[in-house]
Design an enzyme around this catalytic site. Structure first.
Site, PDB file in Angstrom:
ATOM      1  CB  SER A 102      -0.998   0.031   1.168  1.00 13.54           C
ATOM      2  OG  SER A 102      -2.314  -0.924   0.796  1.00 13.54           O
ATOM      3  CE1 TYR A 212      -4.974   1.673   3.882  1.00 19.32           C
ATOM      4  CE2 TYR A 212      -5.703  -0.245   2.172  1.00 19.32           C
ATOM      5  CZ  TYR A 212      -4.746   0.453   2.961  1.00 19.32           C
ATOM      6  OH  TYR A 212      -3.493   0.256   2.331  1.00 19.32           O
TER       7      TYR A 212
END
Length: 547
Positions: A102, A212
């Site tokens: 990420s 998220y």
């Protein structure tokens, strides 16, 4: 009309700020950052950091750690470990390639900004992905209102979109889970990205709360492609990797590399396809550090764009974490000095990545112009990562604060006086033990002891202790004249030793005095050869020379 002397007016303004009489730091650094990587406090931090890392299981966990500064291409510190159990690299070093997972999100936003700037942030995504504009909103619980999803909300984890549309959908790998509903063929997730994205449930309305989302960065990349007519991998390479000479960074996972951490092999070879902007990139520790250094330096972006980027856009449910684009912002309390219980808040702009046995992170402290790259992999990767993260926050931030304090004392502390004959004006600048920022303990203007005048006229807000002014740097530096630089500070009055209140409001109490439009709380130092030679207060109309 009643007239007032400049000194009197200065302290009318000061008196209005004495209600709490505390040293209430503004957001930002307490001192100018240190440029010398060999500063004693930074050097001393290395051994302490090594000691903190002794608890990591080095047999089962590989890692690479680099601490760097915006002011030097070298490293403040680095360490590498090669696990003896199932690591995938013969020897881990600065050029070993790791999956970033990420952290890719931060690289995606950086590439978008380098190519297009931030002028698109408030535009609806439907303007750049036409298919989304056609998606109906019949049920607000079932259907995403794409017209309310902006480009900036995608970059800032505030779009209201769900996490992703296929990575965690079990229908991609098995036909049925006991107890779950049977799916029609048309409901099984396939590789039709936009169609499947439009079928996802919303998490919340956009901008209501952070969530998220990996697919948000897929959409951000699609938007960039539609705006520019270029493929997003090409944008990343041409806007970031090539200008920064990141030769050990990849948008597709390199297939023929041997200096890699690929345990397990399945995690290394996982192809995220169009989801790669949210988690599919790879890089070495050295390249990730070069990337972070370029952000701190504003190498590729105008400084004003960097400042807008390194800022929170939405809060989380805890007071110590906020979100940026896509920064995971940690607010950390850094002591003024090692033995002090007085702290100030420092915001760390970080992006963490993880998948399987990998945990990675990039973290920047704009207050100190330093950053850290962390790569870990192995059976105990999360424990190792947590140890490294906490040691960075507790050791390196404190060391950078101490080093900057030492430099500020060496550069600015001292006695200064007016040169004009008969002008009894002087100022004493130093440090207050256990308190952040430079401290003005004496200030005389044309024979008037203005600190004594102010405290006698306004009192101490009911507090005891020495009264004075704390000086904080404002990030305004003039280097037009060769060999000299002018550095601007602003002053906040208060009493030494007053406990900081959470509700202190220095941002609202500053700049209360103008005298002919000259600021009364401004202190501008001229630095030559690493030492301040003069300090000017525009409101008082005086320049004080070092004596």
């Amino acid at each position: 009309m009643k007239s007032f002397s400049p000194s009197t007016l200065v302290w009318i303004a000061v008196a209005s700020q004495l209600g709490t009489a505390q040293n209430c730091p503004i957001l930002g650094p307490a001192y100018p950052a240190v440029a010398n990587l060999a500063a004693p406090k930074l050097t001393a931090a290395k051994a302490r950091f090594e000691k903190a890392l002794e608890s990591i299981n080095r047999t089962s966990t590989s890692f690479a750690v680099q601490v760097y500064s915006a002011h030097d291409d070298g490293l403040i510190y680095s360490t590498y470990n090669t696990a003896t159990e199932r690591v995938g690299a013969a020897t881990v070093g600065p050029d070993t390639i790791w999956r970033l997972f990420s952290i890719s999100k931060a690289i995606t936003v950086y590439a978008f900004l380098a190519k297009l700037g931030d002028g698109y942030w408030n535009e609806p995504i439907t303007k750049y992905i036409a298919e989304l504009a056609d998606a109906p909103v019949r049920d607000p619980i079932r259907d995403v209102n794409w017209a309310e999803v902006t480009v900036g909300s995608l970059a800032g984890q505030s779009s209201g979109l769900t996490r992703d549309y296929s990575l965690r959908d079990r229908s991609t790998v098995q036909t049925q889970i006991p107890g779950f509903r049977e799916l029609k063929d048309s409901e099984i997730v396939q590789c039709e990205a936009l169609r499947m994205i439009m079928k996802t449930y919303p998490w919340a309305p956009s901008y209501r709360t952070p969530n998220y989302s990996t697919m948000a960065f897929q959409l951000l990349a699609y938007a960039a492609e539609n705006i520019t007519g270029e493929s997003f991998p090409d944008i990343v390479v041409n806007e970031l990797f090539k200008p920064l000479n990141l030769t050990r960074s990849y948008v597709p996972i390199p297939r023929n590399e041997t200096n890699i951490v690929n345990y397990p092999k399945e995690a290394w070879e996982l192809d995220l396809g169009d989801l790669s902007p949210g988690g599919g990139y790879s890089a070495s520790a050295s390249d990730l550090s070069a990337l972070g250094r370029s952000i701190l330096r504003s190498t590729l972006l105008p400084p004003i764009l960097t400042r807008r980027w390194l800022a929170p856009t939405i809060h989380t449910g805890t007071v110590w974490h906020s979100m940026g684009r896509p920064w995971e912002i940690m607010r950390h309390r850094v002591p003024a000095t090692p033995a002090s219980n007085v702290t100030r808040n420092v915001d760390i702009y970080a992006k963490q990545g993880g998948g399987g046995v990998y945990t990675t992170a990039i973290a920047l402290s704009p207050d100190h112009d330093i950053g850290i790259s962390v790569m870990t992999a192995g059976d105990e990767t999360q424990a190792a990562f947590n140890t490294i993260r906490e040691a960075f926050l507790d050791i390196w931030l404190g060391a950078a604060e101490e080093a900057a304090r030492d430099l500020a004392e060496a550069t600015y502390a001292g006695s200064y006086a007016a040169k004009t004959a008969g002008d009894n004006s002087s100022i004493v600048v130093g440090l207050s033990p256990g308190e952040p920022a430079l401290f003005v303990s004496e200030l005389i203007s044309n024979g008037t002891d203005v600190l004594a005048f102010a405290v006698n006229d306004a009192g101490r807000g009911g507090k005891g202790g020495q009264f004075g002014l704390w000086l904080y740097p404002m990030g305004l530096v003039d280097e037009r004249e060769k060999g000299k630089k002018r550095v601007a500070f602003r002053g906040w009055p208060g009493v030494v030793g007053v406990e900081l209140e959470e509700a202190c409001g220095s941002w609202a109490e500053s700049d209360r005095l103008r005298w002919g439009n000259y600021p009364g709380d401004s202190y501008v130092f001229v630095v030559e050869g690493g030492k301040a030679s003069t300090v000017e207060n525009p409101g008082l109309g005086r320049t004080f020379w070092r004596v």
